[in-house]
Design a protein around this motif. Structure first.
Motif, short mmCIF file in Angstrom:
data_model
loop_
_atom_site.label_atom_id
_atom_site.label_comp_id
_atom_site.label_asym_id
_atom_site.label_seq_id
_atom_site.Cartn_x
_atom_site.Cartn_y
_atom_site.Cartn_z
N PHE A 130 0.83 -1.20 0.00
CA PHE A 130 0.00 0.00 0.00
C PHE A 130 0.87 1.25 0.00
O PHE A 130 0.64 2.19 -0.78
CB PHE A 130 -0.92 -0.01 1.22
N VAL A 131 1.87 1.27 0.86
CA VAL A 131 2.77 2.43 0.97
C VAL A 131 3.54 2.63 -0.33
O VAL A 131 3.72 3.76 -0.81
CB VAL A 131 3.73 2.27 2.16
N GLU A 132 3.98 1.53 -0.92
CA GLU A 132 4.72 1.62 -2.19
C GLU A 132 3.83 2.17 -3.29
O GLU A 132 4.28 2.96 -4.13
CB GLU A 132 5.26 0.24 -2.57
N GLU A 133 2.58 1.77 -3.29
CA GLU A 133 1.63 2.26 -4.30
C GLU A 133 1.37 3.76 -4.12
O GLU A 133 1.24 4.50 -5.09
CB GLU A 133 0.32 1.49 -4.20
N GLN A 134 1.31 4.20 -2.87
CA GLN A 134 1.08 5.63 -2.60
C GLN A 134 2.24 6.48 -3.06
O GLN A 134 2.06 7.62 -3.49
CB GLN A 134 0.85 5.84 -1.10
N GLY A 135 3.46 5.95 -2.95
CA GLY A 135 4.64 6.67 -3.41
C GLY A 135 4.81 8.00 -2.71
O GLY A 135 4.75 8.10 -1.49
N GLU A 136 4.99 9.06 -3.50
CA GLU A 136 5.24 10.39 -2.95
C GLU A 136 4.02 10.99 -2.26
O GLU A 136 4.14 11.96 -1.51
CB GLU A 136 5.72 11.33 -4.05
N LYS A 137 2.86 10.43 -2.51
CA LYS A 137 1.65 10.93 -1.84
C LYS A 137 1.69 10.61 -0.35
O LYS A 137 0.99 11.24 0.44
CB LYS A 137 0.40 10.30 -2.46
N MET A 138 2.50 9.62 0.04
CA MET A 138 2.63 9.24 1.44
C MET A 138 4.10 9.41 1.83
O MET A 138 4.82 8.46 2.07
CB MET A 138 2.18 7.80 1.65
N ASP A 139 4.51 10.66 1.91
CA ASP A 139 5.93 10.97 2.09
C ASP A 139 6.24 11.37 3.53
O ASP A 139 6.56 12.52 3.82
CB ASP A 139 6.32 12.10 1.12
#
Length: 396
Positions: A104-113
Motif C-alpha cells: 500500500f505504501v509503495e503504491e502511494q509513493g510520494e503521496k505518502m511521504d
C-alpha cells in the motif's frame, strides 16, 4: 476525533468517540512508540524517538482499509513538507501486517511521504489511542518539544493547532481545560446510558461551559445520539449550528442522517409486519427526504438490501441508487454501482450483479481498494446450487 457522520464501505454509521474515563490527558508526557517494523522513513538502527525533545512529532493512527485515512494521507504529506524544516516529524502507525502495509505504501509513493511504521502487539495503540479514549481512525497526536501530548484529533483538523504549537503560540492551558471537559462528557455519557435523571441537569451545565467549542459539542452529539436522547440531542445540535457556517452545514447533514436512521427503523418494522400500505408510504418519504443526499440514499439501499428481503424490495432499492447517481459533486468510492451489485446478488440475480460489479470495480483506480472491494463482492455473490449443496452435505 473521528466524525461520526461518515460513510464506511458498508453503510452510514454513527460511532461514539468516547469510551469511558480517560487514563491519560492533554499535557501528559508522550510515551515511546513500540514498533515491530519501520516501513518507510526510519529503520531499527535509526528509529524515531518521540520522547527525545528534539523535534515536534505527529503520531497518526491509520489502516489501509480505512477510507478517511486514505483521504488524509496527501494532507499529512503536505503538512510534513511544510514543517520539515521547522523540526516536525510525522509518523503513521498501523496495526496491520507488513504484507498489507508495504504494498500500500509503495503504491502511494510520494503521496505518502512521511515515516510509516507497524505497531508492536498493539502496545502503541494502547499507550495512545486507548489511553486517550480514542476508538476511531484516523486520529493524530501532536507532541510538543517538551515531550507533552499537546493536541489529539482528526488529522484533517490539525492545521491550526499544529501551526500554533510550532510557533509557540498554542494555549496549552486552554487545551488542558478542554480535555477536562472531555472527561466530564465521558461521565455524562455514562449517566445517559444508565438513564440517570441527573443527565438532563448535567447536559445543561455542559452546554453552558462548552459554549462555542465545536469539537466538544460534537462529542455531546455522539453521546446523546447513542443513548437515544433526541430532545437533548436537538438542543446540542442547535448550539453546534450557532458556532459558524461550517458547523451549521454539518448539523444539517447530521439531522438528515438521523432522520434516515429513524426512517430505516420504521421501514424494517413495516417489512417485518408485511405492512404493504406502510411500506409504500415510507418509500415515498425516503425518496423525498433523502433526495440530493447520495450517501444517505446509498446507505439506506445497502442497509435494507442486506438486512431484509432484497428480492421483494428490488425495484425500490434500485430507485434509491438511481437517485444517488443523479447527485452531482465529488464521486463516491465505492459508488452506487457497487451497491447495485450487492443488492442484485442479495436478490439472487447473479448475472446483473456480475455486470454491476465489473462496472463498479473498473471505476476504482486504487488497486488495494479494488482488491478489497472485489473480495467483498465475491463473498456477497450467491453460490451455485450444486456448490451450496456440497457444502451443506460436508457440514453434516
Amino acid at each position: 476525533m473521528k466524525k461520526f457522520y461518515s460513510l464506511s464501505i458498508a453503510a452510514l454509521v454513527l460511532s461514539l468517540s468516547l469510551t469511558g474515563a480517560l487514563a491519560d490527558k492533554i499535557g501528559d508526557k508522550a510515551k515511546p512508540l513500540h514498533i515491530s517494523e519501520w516501513v518507510k522513513g526510519a529503520t531499527a538502527e535509526a528509529p524515531v524517538n518521540v520522547t527525545d525533545g528534539k523535534n515536534f512529532y505527529v503520531v497518526e493512527f491509520w489502516a489501509t482499509w480505512c477510507g478517511p485515512c486514505k483521504t488524509s494521507i496527501p494532507h499529512l504529506t503536505e503538512l510534513q513538507k511544510k514543517y520539515k524544516d521547522k523540526g516536525v516529524v510525522f509518523v503513521g502507525v498501523s496495526n496491520e501486517t507488513i504484507e498489507k502495509v508495504k504494498p500500500f505504501v509503495e503504491e502511494q509513493g510520494e503521496k505518502m511521504d512521511y515515516v510509516v511504521a507497524l505497531d508492536k502487539e498493539n502496545l502503541t495503540n494502547k499507550d495512545y489511542m486507548r489511553a486517550y479514549g480514542q476508538n476511531g481512525i484516523p486520529t493524530a497526536f501532536v507532541i510538543n518539544k517538551k515531550g507533552q501530548i499537546a493536541w489529539v484529533g482528526h488529522p484533517m483538523t490539525m492545521d491550526k493547532p499544529l501551526e500554533q504549537i510550532v510557533a509557540d503560540t498554542y494555549d496549552l492551558k486552554a487545551a488542558i481545560k478542554a480535555d477536562e471537559m472531555r472527561s466530564k462528557i465521558s461521565d455524562f455519557s455514562t449517566l445517559l446510558k444508565e438513564k440517570d435523571p441527573k443527565a438532563k441537569e448535567t447536559a445543561e451545565a455542559l452546554l453552558k461551559d462548552i459554549g462555542k467549542n465545536a469539537d466538544l459539542l460534537r462529542q455531546l452529539v455522539d453521546a446523546c445520539y447513542m443513548a437515544g436522547e433526541y430532545d437533548l440531542l436537538n438542543k446540542v445540535l442547535d448550539q453546534l449550528a450557532s458556532v459558524d457556517d461550517a458547523s451549521a452545514q454539518q448539523v444539517k447533514s447530521i439531522r438528515t442522517q438521523i432522520e434516515s436512521r429513524q426512517l430505516s427503523s420504521k421501514y424494517k418494522a413495516a417489512l417485518d409486519a408485511k405492512d404493504e400500505a406502510a411500506l409504500k408510504s415510507l418509500q415515498k418519504d425516503v425518496l423525498e427526504k433523502l433526495k440530493g443526499d447520495a450517501r444517505g440514499l446509498v446507505s439506506f439501499a445497502y442497509e435494507m438490501g442486506t438486512q431484509g428481503d432484497a428480492k421483494s424490495q428490488l425495484s425500490f432499492l434500485l430507485s434509491l441508487l438511481d437517485e444517488a447517481d443523479k447527485v452531482g459533486g465529488e464521486p463516491m468510492v465505492p459508488g452506487p454501482e457497487f451497491f447495485r451489485a450487492v443488492i442484485y446478488y442479495r436478490a439472487g440475480d447473479v448475472e446483473k450483479g456480475d455486470a454491476s460489479g465489473e462496472k463498479a470495480l473498473s471505476a476504482v483506480t486504487n488497486q488495494t481498494m479494488k482488491t478489497q472491494l472485489g473480495e467483498y463482492l465475491k463473498n456477497m455473490k450467491p453460490k451455485p446450487v450444486e456448490e451450496k449443496k456440497a457444502e451443506e452435505k460436508k457440514a453434516e
